[in-house]
Design an enzyme around this catalytic site. Structure first.
Site, PDB file in Angstrom:
ATOM      1  N   VAL A   1       0.829  -1.205   0.000  1.00 34.03           N
ATOM      2  CA  VAL A   1       0.000   0.000   0.000  1.00 34.03           C
ATOM      3  C   VAL A   1       0.864   1.256   0.000  1.00 34.03           C
ATOM      4  CG1 VAL A   1      -1.783   1.283   1.226  1.00 34.03           C
ATOM      5  CG2 VAL A   1      -1.911  -1.200   1.094  1.00 34.03           C
TER       6      VAL A   1
ATOM      7  N   ALA B   1      -0.304 -13.162   9.941  1.00 31.91           N
ATOM      8  CA  ALA B   1      -1.178 -13.909   9.037  1.00 31.91           C
ATOM      9  C   ALA B   1      -2.617 -13.714   9.491  1.00 31.91           C
ATOM     10  CB  ALA B   1      -0.809 -15.387   9.045  1.00 31.91           C
TER      11      ALA B   1
ATOM     12  N   PRO C   1      -7.652  -2.410  11.129  1.00 29.45           N
ATOM     13  CA  PRO C   1      -8.990  -1.897  10.849  1.00 29.45           C
ATOM     14  C   PRO C   1      -8.985  -0.375  10.949  1.00 29.45           C
ATOM     15  CG  PRO C   1      -8.937  -2.856  13.035  1.00 29.45           C
ATOM     16  CD  PRO C   1      -7.607  -3.145  12.413  1.00 29.45           C
TER      17      PRO C   1
ATOM     18  N   ASP D   1     -14.858   2.979   0.098  1.00 32.29           N
ATOM     19  CA  ASP D   1     -16.161   2.307  -0.024  1.00 32.29           C
ATOM     20  C   ASP D   1     -17.109   3.104  -0.912  1.00 32.29           C
ATOM     21  OD1 ASP D   1     -15.405   0.224   1.629  1.00 32.29           O
ATOM     22  OD2 ASP D   1     -16.213   1.159   3.441  1.00 32.29           O
TER      23      ASP D   1
ATOM     24  N   ARG E   1     -20.140   3.946  -6.043  1.00 28.70           N
ATOM     25  CA  ARG E   1     -20.494   4.679  -7.254  1.00 28.70           C
ATOM     26  C   ARG E   1     -20.151   3.876  -8.503  1.00 28.70           C
ATOM     27  NH1 ARG E   1     -18.105   8.755  -4.097  1.00 28.70           N
ATOM     28  NH2 ARG E   1     -16.203   8.738  -5.385  1.00 28.70           N
TER      29      ARG E   1
ATOM     30  N   HIS F   1     -15.643   0.810   7.906  1.00 30.05           N
ATOM     31  CA  HIS F   1     -15.035   0.238   6.709  1.00 30.05           C
ATOM     32  C   HIS F   1     -14.908  -1.249   6.985  1.00 30.05           C
ATOM     33  CE1 HIS F   1     -12.634  -0.248   3.158  1.00 30.05           C
ATOM     34  NE2 HIS F   1     -11.536  -0.568   3.826  1.00 30.05           N
TER      35      HIS F   1
END
Length: 309
Positions: free
Chosen positions: A16, A86, A125, A150, A155, A177
């Protein structure tokens, strides 16, 4: 392309963090992009890769490796760290990262204590990690990007189901989320008109989409990176507008619309029908309980009968 701010920082050189770094180089929002990671070698490797990208694109953004303390001078920082663990959960998957990621986020919060700039949290989270970072650091401009992603997926999904472009859809997803996200179907517009939303089809796709991406490429990365750049354009004052972010509102932390004017944020309650209102309360209650459990603090009954933080 003139950079909007002198510098932006990214914590994390994993999948990311790499995608966020690439998106920021391409967007040209900052003059310098400072990267930190578990080791200086990881940070330098990503900075070198991004520097190649900068040269190929002719971007004004100059990447470089940095220590956490160096990021205090940045206009904004992005928290994209992920502990090595994990995740074996098959339901409520994002919650599987609480115990592993919380100590990492806490350490970063301590290093950035009192930081005055904008913080965008990507680490899952995300709603819990956003609140955790804010409360540990004392920073006042901390947001999580989960509900923004989200909403973008909503959309896109509804546009495909109805055969219209995604930008013809005005709609949002709020709350967690995660499994208790709230699709605001009652206020959704398509080409500025109310439409019946095939809610079950929408929910099925929103539930399946992250898993398909994870199975195929190991991690969602480009979507979160896009949500980061979109949120930064608003938070840094490049443009005015509204997006859905995890933010403090009405005593809780969850995804909620945030209106930015000149970079100043104002969270607000969106219009909800009775079903959506109950769903949002359930989402808030879940997040509140999960956060308090992670902190080891028992919930206390409030005078209304609801649990309070």
């Amino acid at each position: 392309m003139t950079p909007l701010v002198p510098s932006v920082g990214v914590f994390g050189a994993g999948a990311v963090g790499q995608a966020v770094g690439g998106a920021l180089v391409a967007a040209g929002l900052c003059g310098r992009l400072l990267v930190t990671s578990r080791t200086i070698e990881q940070a330098q490797a990503l900075a070198d890769d991004l520097d190649d990208m900068r040269t190929a694109l002719g971007s004004p953004v100059l990447p470089g490796a940095a220590e956490a303390e160096d990021l205090r001078a940045c206009a904004a920082v992005v928290i994209a760290v992920r502990a090595q663990f994990a995740n074996t959960r098959s339901t409520d998957v994002r919650m599987g990262g609480i115990q592993a990621n919380a100590p990492v986020v806490r350490d970063l919060a301590e290093q950035l204590s009192g930081y005055p700039g904008t913080v965008l949290v990507v680490t899952n989270p995300v709603d819990l990690m956003t609140r955790w970072f804010a409360e540990e650091s004392g920073c006042s401009r901390v947001f999580g990007i989960g509900s923004s992603l989200d909403s973008a997926r909503y959309r896109l999904t509804l546009g495909r189901l109805l055969g219209v472009p995604a930008d013809a859809v005005s709609g949002r997803v709020i709350g967690e989320h995660g499994d208790t996200s709230v699709v605001c179907a009652s206020s959704t517009l398509v080409n500025d008109q109310s439409v019946p939303v095939p809610l079950q089809q929408v929910r099925d796709e929103l539930d399946r989409r992250p898993g398909r991406i994870n199975i195929g490429i190991g991690r969602t990365r480009c979507g979160p990176a896009g949500a980061v750049v979109s949120a930064l354009r608003l938070a840094l004052g490049a443009e005015d507008g509204t997006t859905e972010l995890c933010a403090p509102h009405a005593g809780d932390w969850c995804g909620i619309p945030v209106r930015f004017t000149g970079g100043d944020p104002v969270p607000f309650s969106p219009p909800l029908d009775p079903v959506e209102d109950r769903q949002l309360e359930a989402s808030r209650t879940k997040l509140r309980a999960a956060y308090q459990a992670a902190r080891g603090v028992p919930l206390q009954p409030s005078p209304s009968g609801r649990k309070s933080p």
